[in-house]
Design an enzyme around this catalytic site. Structure first.
Site, PDB file in Angstrom:
ATOM      1  N   TYR A  24       0.831  -1.180   0.000  1.00 40.40           N
ATOM      2  CA  TYR A  24       0.000   0.000   0.000  1.00 40.40           C
ATOM      3  C   TYR A  24       0.877   1.245   0.000  1.00 40.40           C
ATOM      4  O   TYR A  24       1.991   1.241   0.505  1.00 40.40           O
ATOM      5  CB  TYR A  24      -0.924   0.026   1.224  1.00 40.40           C
ATOM      6  CG  TYR A  24      -1.899  -1.106   1.244  1.00 40.40           C
ATOM      7  CD1 TYR A  24      -3.056  -1.057   0.474  1.00 40.40           C
ATOM      8  CD2 TYR A  24      -1.662  -2.233   2.022  1.00 40.40           C
ATOM      9  CE1 TYR A  24      -3.959  -2.105   0.489  1.00 40.40           C
ATOM     10  CE2 TYR A  24      -2.561  -3.286   2.037  1.00 40.40           C
ATOM     11  CZ  TYR A  24      -3.709  -3.213   1.268  1.00 40.40           C
ATOM     12  OH  TYR A  24      -4.588  -4.242   1.272  1.00 40.40           O
ATOM     13  N   LYS A  25       0.349   2.319  -0.542  1.00 39.42           N
ATOM     14  CA  LYS A  25       1.079   3.581  -0.544  1.00 39.42           C
ATOM     15  C   LYS A  25       1.065   4.159   0.859  1.00 39.42           C
ATOM     16  O   LYS A  25       0.009   4.301   1.460  1.00 39.42           O
ATOM     17  CB  LYS A  25       0.435   4.557  -1.530  1.00 39.42           C
ATOM     18  CG  LYS A  25       0.530   4.089  -2.974  1.00 39.42           C
ATOM     19  CD  LYS A  25      -0.166   5.044  -3.899  1.00 39.42           C
ATOM     20  CE  LYS A  25      -0.105   4.545  -5.341  1.00 39.42           C
ATOM     21  NZ  LYS A  25      -0.836   5.417  -6.249  1.00 39.42           N
ATOM     22  N   SER A  26       2.233   4.483   1.359  1.00 39.92           N
ATOM     23  CA  SER A  26       2.345   5.011   2.704  1.00 39.92           C
ATOM     24  C   SER A  26       2.352   6.524   2.670  1.00 39.92           C
ATOM     25  O   SER A  26       2.860   7.142   1.734  1.00 39.92           O
ATOM     26  CB  SER A  26       3.620   4.501   3.381  1.00 39.92           C
ATOM     27  OG  SER A  26       4.750   4.878   2.630  1.00 39.92           O
ATOM     28  N   SER A 278      -4.896   5.469  -5.785  1.00 37.10           N
ATOM     29  CA  SER A 278      -5.013   6.914  -5.975  1.00 37.10           C
ATOM     30  C   SER A 278      -5.307   7.211  -7.439  1.00 37.10           C
ATOM     31  O   SER A 278      -4.851   6.509  -8.344  1.00 37.10           O
ATOM     32  CB  SER A 278      -3.716   7.624  -5.551  1.00 37.10           C
ATOM     33  OG  SER A 278      -2.615   7.176  -6.324  1.00 37.10           O
TER      34      SER A 278
END
Length: 653
Positions: A24-26, A278
């Site tokens: 996941y994008k942090s 996103s």
């Protein structure tokens, strides 16, 4: 017209593009504490809690930064935190590279901790400063000259520019009790306004934590309302940021609430978020798309080891793993290009190239496509079996997405509808069907937003994910028992029916982090973990003892009534007709051969064989009861009732 501005502002979720270990994008954040060091800030003030000793606001703010640094090392290991002291006699500022500005570039500004990912030594140094050791006496000395806020803001500008140039989330926390640092000096006020505008243009958010003095309440209108911009740097039309109002400040009225209140105020601005995807298209119809982003707000957190450490040398070193494929027959090293993936089919190995494997897993580009609408009441409770994710509009790919998203959210909320959507969350991910439900904005008692308005997507289970619950014979308790149990449950409810899961952390996870912290900071190992999930037995006993004893007495009464009723009913029902039926059953006892067959083959096979022959009535009552009990069916009643239940069960099978 839908109000698109409600989807902007402080809760606009933005992050730097970085993928963590879980895929996941942090969200990366850079926080710089600017803590004032003055005579009033260094003066100890009594705590509202009589158990705590007097403490100065500067020390409380340093402890706040220390605890936040500890938290971020664990929860957000890529975040940067720095501590800038201003108003000190000493001056210290350093910048890596050839453009070093030296110590005297920013008078009375002391950069104690540079803006960077905190190390264990940084935490130790900040802890020592907060505990007023010998070194802090030299650093925490207030300057006799007035410090220029323009220099402080320009110093912060240089720190953010050099240390975190690509961070989308950059925040400056100003902790002060001086609401008018420049008085009537218009030139200094004008210079401070210009420097604040530079920070605003850079994308830095200034957060004010005002501290009221015992004899003077902090008034932000005198100075800070001119340097703290109330709009988002990326959106000039956005509403005001969440700010600490001087009248509602936790520290207002009583000087300062010291560490706890100030720390909770900062934590409310420090909630980590995880980006699931996103700028994904949300397709409302053919050639009608808007742009959204999705976030995973609820996820089970577990201890994660990201590397192995070798402790055999003088200093610990990170181990780099190397994997080598070896052939079984010749022990020859197999190169990566020689390996192919295959599936078994009919005893043969069907091989695929990497390109073919990717094509098999590709169901299209990532998209959320609305395929219909259904009433909210049609969604069963068991449909929510996986973590939902929260979606929010984005203007990057399609201008006007916020307006359309707001109109859709308000329409679903008003009509109590849910959208059925086809979701491919990421590239090469499997498609799922989901229910898109509108969510209202939620705020707490103080008016701080807990959840922004948006929509939730709940992945719906497939048929293979749903299991049928076993049939059970439930008996409803008598009304007197239900009424008294209702009183017990009412005594156990939380005040105002509020439950905040953030107040009850995972004890095993916190114990793991506590051990890591003790080893990294050379602290004493704790003896036992702190478990806030343990029930407060004394308080429960104090509230419910009388009600529980009364319920137990009522239970005994109801049990006595049921026992007497069952015994009397058995005697009354044994009429002449019943005795004749029992005699008939005794005459129809199976032979010894059937008993042997039952023992050898089991009840299941015997009952099935008699059902196929149409001779279930020849079985004994114990055999029928054993069969029904093993399948969760009621075994009460006469033999005719038992035979009927067995027939119904076998017909369904």
């Amino acid at each position: 017209m839908a109000d698109e501005n409600q989807y902007r502002g402080d809760d606009q979720i933005e992050e730097e593009e970085e993928i963590d270990e879980s895929g996941y994008k942090s969200v990366k954040d850079a926080v710089l504490f600017a803590i004032e060091v003055s005579d009033s800030m260094l003066t100890p003030r009594p705590s509202p809690d009589s158990k705590k000793s007097a403490e100065s606001p500067t020390t409380a703010a340093l402890k706040c930064a220390y605890h936040l640094m500890q938290q971020r090392i664990i929860s957000n290991p890529h975040d940067m935190i720095g501590v800038l002291l201003y108003g000190t006699q000493a001056s210290k500022f350093y910048d890596e590279g050839e453009n070093s500005r030296g110590d005297l570039s920013y008078p009375h500004c002391y950069l104690f901790t540079d803006l960077d990912i905190p190390s264990a030594q940084d935490v130790k140094n900040l802890r020592a400063l907060a505990q007023n050791d010998e070194e802090s006496e030299d650093i925490l000395q207030a300057s006799e000259e007035r410090v220029s806020m323009a220099n402080v803001l320009f110093c912060a500008n240089q720190i953010f520019t050099s240390r975190a140039p690509n961070f989308l989330s950059r925040r400056l926390f100003i902790v002060t009790d001086n609401d008018d640092p420049h008085g009537d000096n218009k030139s200094l006020r004008s210079a401070s306004t210009v420097r604040a505008k530079d920070l605003y243009d850079l994308g830095v958010t200034i957060e004010l934590f005002p501290i009221s003095r015992p004899d003077h309440e902090f008034d932000a209108a005198k100075f800070y309302d001119d340097i703290i911009y109330k709009a988002s740097p990326s959106d000039p039309d956005a509403p005001a940021y969440l700010q600490t109002d001087s009248k509602t400040s936790p520290a207002a009225g009583d000087g300062i609430s010291l560490l706890t209140t100030l720390l909770s105020g900062i934590h409310s601005r420090s909630v980590p978020r995880r980006a699931h995807f996103s700028n994904m298209p949300l397709e409302l119809g053919p050639n009608f798309k808007i742009s959204i982003s999705g976030y995973l707000l609820f996820k089970r957190q577990e201890p994660a080891r990201n590397s192995f450490i070798w402790l055999g040398g003088e200093n610990p070193q990170i181990v780099k793993g190397v994997t080598t494929q070896i052939a079984d027959d010749t022990a020859r090293t197999v190169e990566k290009g020689e390996i192919k993936k295959a599936y078994k089919f009919g005893g043969d190995q069907v091989t695929f190239t990497p390109e073919e494997i990717k094509a098999l897993r590709n169901f299209g580009d990532p998209v959320i496509r609305i395929i219909g609408f259904k009433p909210l009441s049609s969604l069963p409770f068991w449909a929510n079996v996986k973590h939902p994710f929260f979606i929010y509009p984005s203007e990057e790919d399609f201008v006007g997405s916020t307006r359309v998203f707001s109109a859709l959210q308000q329409t679903l909320l008003r009509d109590k509808k849910a959208a059925l959507v086809w979701v491919i969350a990421r590239k090469n991910a499997g498609p799922v069907l989901g229910a898109m439900i509108a969510g209202e904005e939620k705020v707490d008692e103080t008016g701080i937003q807990k959840f922004p308005p948006g929509m939730w997507i709940i992945p719906l289970p497939f048929a293979d994910d749903v299991r049928q619950n076993p049939e059970t014979a439930l008996h409803v308790a008598p009304e007197p028992l239900i009424d008294q149990m209702r009183l017990i449950v009412q005594q156990l409810q939380l005040p105002k029916a509020s439950y905040d899961p953030l107040k009850y952390p995972n004890p095993s996870l916190q114990w793991h982090y506590r051990i890591l912290q003790a080893l990294a900071l050379d602290e004493d190992l704790p003896e036992k973990p702190e478990d806030k999930t343990v029930p407060r037995y004394r308080q429960i006993d104090k509230r419910t003892r009388g009600y529980v004893e009364s319920w137990a007495e009522e239970l005994e009464k109801q049990y006595a009534k049921i026992s007497v009723h069952d015994s009397k009913s058995t005697l009354v029902k044994r009429s002449a007709k019943d005795r004749a039926s029992e005699a008939e059953d005794a005459a129809q006892k199976p032979s010894k051969k059937v008993k042997v067959e039952t023992n050898e083959q089991g009840v299941e096979d015997v009952v099935r064989a008699h059902y196929q022959k149409g001779s279930l009535a020849k079985l004994t009552v114990p055999v029928l009861k054993d069969f029904l009990s093993s399948h969760g069916r009621s075994a009460a009643g006469k033999k005719a009732d038992l035979v009927e239940r067995v027939e119904e069960f076998m017909e369904r099978k």
